[in-house]
Design an enzyme around this catalytic site. Sequence first.
Site, PDB file in Angstrom:
ATOM      1  N   ILE A 193       0.853  -1.136   0.229  1.00 57.89           N
ATOM      2  CA  ILE A 193       0.301   0.472   0.143  1.00 57.89           C
ATOM      3  C   ILE A 193       0.751   0.967   0.373  1.00 57.89           C
ATOM      4  CG2 ILE A 193      -1.436   1.284   1.444  1.00 57.89           C
ATOM      5  CD1 ILE A 193      -2.894  -0.642   0.332  1.00 57.89           C
TER       6      ILE A 193
ATOM      7  N   GLY B 291      -3.883  -3.140  -7.121  1.00 54.55           N
ATOM      8  CA  GLY B 291      -4.763  -2.105  -7.116  1.00 54.55           C
ATOM      9  C   GLY B 291      -5.614  -2.410  -5.571  1.00 54.55           C
TER      10      GLY B 291
ATOM     11  N   GLU C 237     -11.304  -1.233  -7.326  1.00 55.08           N
ATOM     12  CA  GLU C 237     -12.509  -1.480  -7.675  1.00 55.08           C
ATOM     13  C   GLU C 237     -12.422  -2.929  -6.585  1.00 55.08           C
ATOM     14  OE1 GLU C 237     -11.594  -2.226 -11.602  1.00 55.08           O
ATOM     15  OE2 GLU C 237     -12.695  -1.686 -12.451  1.00 55.08           O
TER      16      GLU C 237
END
Lengths: 707, 331
Positions: free
Chosen positions: A588, A661, A664
Amino acid sequence: MTSTNQAVTRLDGPDKVTGRARYAVEYGANDVAYAWPVQATCARGRLDRAETDAALAVPGVLDVLTHENVLRLHADGEISPAHMGALPDLLLLQSKDLVFRGQLVAAVIAETPEAAREGAAAVVVVTEAEHARLELTVGDDEAIVPDITNDLSPGHVARGDADRDFADAPVRLDTTYSTAANFAMPMEPHAAMATWDGDRLTVHASDQGPPWTAMTLAGLLGLPPSNVEVVAEYVGGGFGSKAAPRPPIMLAVLAARLVGRPVKVALNRQQSTSLTTYRGPSRQRIRIGAGTDGRISSVIHETTGQTSRLTTYADQTVSATRLMYRAEHCRTTTNVLPLDVPTPAWVRAPGEAPGMFALESAMDELAVQLGMDPIELRVLNEPETDPESGLPFTSRNLVSCLRIGAERFGWSDRRPEPGATSDGRWRLGMGVAAATYPHYLFPSTATARVDSAHRYTVRIGAADIGTGARTALHQIAADALKVPMSDVRIELGRASHGSAPFAGGSMGTASWGAAIESACRELRRRISAGGGIPDEGLEAGAETLEVMTPSNFSRHAYGAHFAAVRVDRDTGEVQVDRMLGVFATGRIINPLTAKSQAVGAMIMGMGMALMEAAEPDTRFGGFVTQDLAGYHVPAHADVRDIDAMFLTEEDPNLGPIAGRGVGEIGIVGTAAAITNAIHNATGIRIKDLPVRAENLLLRVAVKAGER
Amino acid sequence: MKPLSYARPRTQAEAAALVRRSPDAVFIAGGTNLTDLMKLDVVTPDLLVDVQDLDLTELTHHEWGTVVGAGVTNAGLAGDIGIRRRYPLVSEAILAGASGQIRNAASIAGNLLQRTRCGYFQDVTKPCNKRSPGSGCPAIAGAHRELGVLGTSEHCVATHPSDMAVALAALDAVVRVRRATGSVSALTLDELYRLPGDRPDRDTTLEPGDLVTAVELPAPTGAPSRYRKVRDRTSFAFALVSVAAMLKVEDGVAVDVRLAYGGVAPRPWRARTAEAALLGERPTDSLITQALQAEFATARPLPDNAFKINLAASLTRAVVRDLAPAQKAGR
């Protein structure tokens, strides 16, 4: 002290809240004009003519763009491969065929938006309407199984013999689900300003990917790519709908060409429903065959969606099903029914979001049928390698997400029998669902410069659509340059900065970050090789083709969603008391913006579960839902206690940035966690989204065995 | 958009004369609904007559009741301490609707006179008998989940969207109207609103130039009251069904009962049939169910909004339980 892994508040926040950040149509231009669309009011037919005399007589109207005076586009020009599905909708006014209600049939260009709008109302459109097919049905003869779906996987995929295994399975679940059409409806509606200078074109656009959009525009206009600049420095959300150029951008381009002046186009909500795509509705059927011990042997997931007459678009609704659980036999089938409707496309985890609602609801049903805890059922069926490809996972950690989330959420307080917990008039319940989203990486370019005063400038073509990417990339650049963030300036959102993928598919930060890191390292190497910085400064560029090399791993993000809901026994109203998302997404970069993004996505999942419905107009075409008063997204009062956390993961096989990512995965599975919690609260299995009060009304009290 | 003029008269007579001068002239107060409809071309006025200088912001409490000027804002009314003490139902209803920003701008008269939110009414490219008489009503065979079941007709199934008006209906509020001619009328809400019949384009009995000047509330009865609204999200959504209920129970029987419903009809629906069935009786669940069945006996439910009948009954049972906890023994 590094800049990454730090909770840096977003650097463009002050510019955004003070209005200094400029969005597409906030740029000024000399002599700017405004275009207003004239839209078809029939769902299928043929345009005869657009009568423009009355419109041209409106004071301030400059011209009317019609099929007769529009620039002919190069439909076979070289465009971004990612935009093939978007292409047919961009061929504005090139054909007289009318294939959906709301299709552009003309546009009025005027000195002011008001005059353009007044003129648009005066255009007389003469059409020959034909009978239109508007209703999505399952099992229709005209439905097709597409060769490929949106994630490039085939419309039909099978391993083993799922149908035979299911027929013989000791425990069988056969269940259907549906999801409503969803709008993207970003806060900033689709908007663009196009300016021609000879054969050079500049478009200020609300766009998720300026470089690819420039490439596509150049191809369609027959221009060299270097002649087209697309600028999207700030974008007020896109949610997938702006990941390809849509009709508003092309309208600005064509209108500006016609009148020889810069032209602005800014859609309103009503126009947005038909000209900016949407998430299509889904009708799904899932069959799971298992042993009495809960071990799943077969999964069959079939879905039916709709597409327009222009292109065969199919969400990858069933793809996640192929890799979630250890099932020796699996078949997934995607059916698409062409209708006279606007073209559906990418919206907020296209495919995975509706598909995982179905799969994770089915897992909950199976757990109830088996009398098992739904977490234990998932753990029991955890695969060791990707069941679809046989490849090892780079990392998976779904079990950790489930276990850690259960501990943190207080899952042990949950009573498995439905309707067992109440608080006055409220029935309380908890639900869980798993989540996955693929890890995509695309080649990207970036440049890094340093001047003699040791000030660094990093450039990339990518757009920050509000996720915090600008800040995260700034952190990556500072670390790669080994300087504080304050020494670095980052410039985003211009096609001329070089090719970069769009902000979508949860691939932005990892793809762009790799290029930035590489460019910055190269610059540092040159600085030390040259023994310092010359007066004219130094520059280094990077292009990350290598990350596209097929990996010998299965690369996906995973997560677990937990929801605690209350259902009013008298009215069927649902409130979500708490949600927790636990995600395994690798490294992260910025815990603050990552968490904000995950929480935001979970709120979108709540919207998908409980309120978001774009109601199709099955008589006239298009949608009955036309604005945000009718298209409900969660209000502040709906959002109570939502938390997201990320597992600490070190995964060297995810690419240079080592992060998957976070865009989503937060919306995948969320809806199922909520409806599973509703089942736990009430005993009612919601199979059609969004949940409606009337679907819970009265049955709540009856199921709860009171009164 | 169509060019238009704006006037800001100082007297009611002048305002009325201005509006009567053109068939396309309209009064404007907060404009929260009117400007939306103008943007959609549903209403295309050539003259906006602003009422803000007409001294319509009185808010006074008296022994006999309360006077609320037509120009008082929704937020001003909901927040007034006298209203909150004397008519908490009004505050609850207003705060259940719209958003803080809209309540700050919207006026009392504008709230009463707002138009339906039916999707076909708001889309000028589609037929709608309310907007374009004789063009047809696509909602009946189309999207009507949020539309009405009571007082509707084969020509129109629109609902009145107000929350406040539902509370006012329960409270027997009277609307003061300055007629275009200068005379003054006092209308109950049932007299103000008309049912669609074959003229759904006419929401009210008002004539052009008639100006709502105030709402009068009779003295509070002291009966416990409650406004509850069922909707698709927790704020900023119109009612699927709402109820404004007042109930006074003595010795186990209802001695004062008022029920009004929102989201079910072209006007706030005062349920006099149900009230009559409950008055003097023990308000048990089964009696409420019967009373509501009688009230909705004339309903014209459509496939996707028939649930509103059950929902209204269930909601009423719940609200009565809240208002008369002592009735538990009676169930």
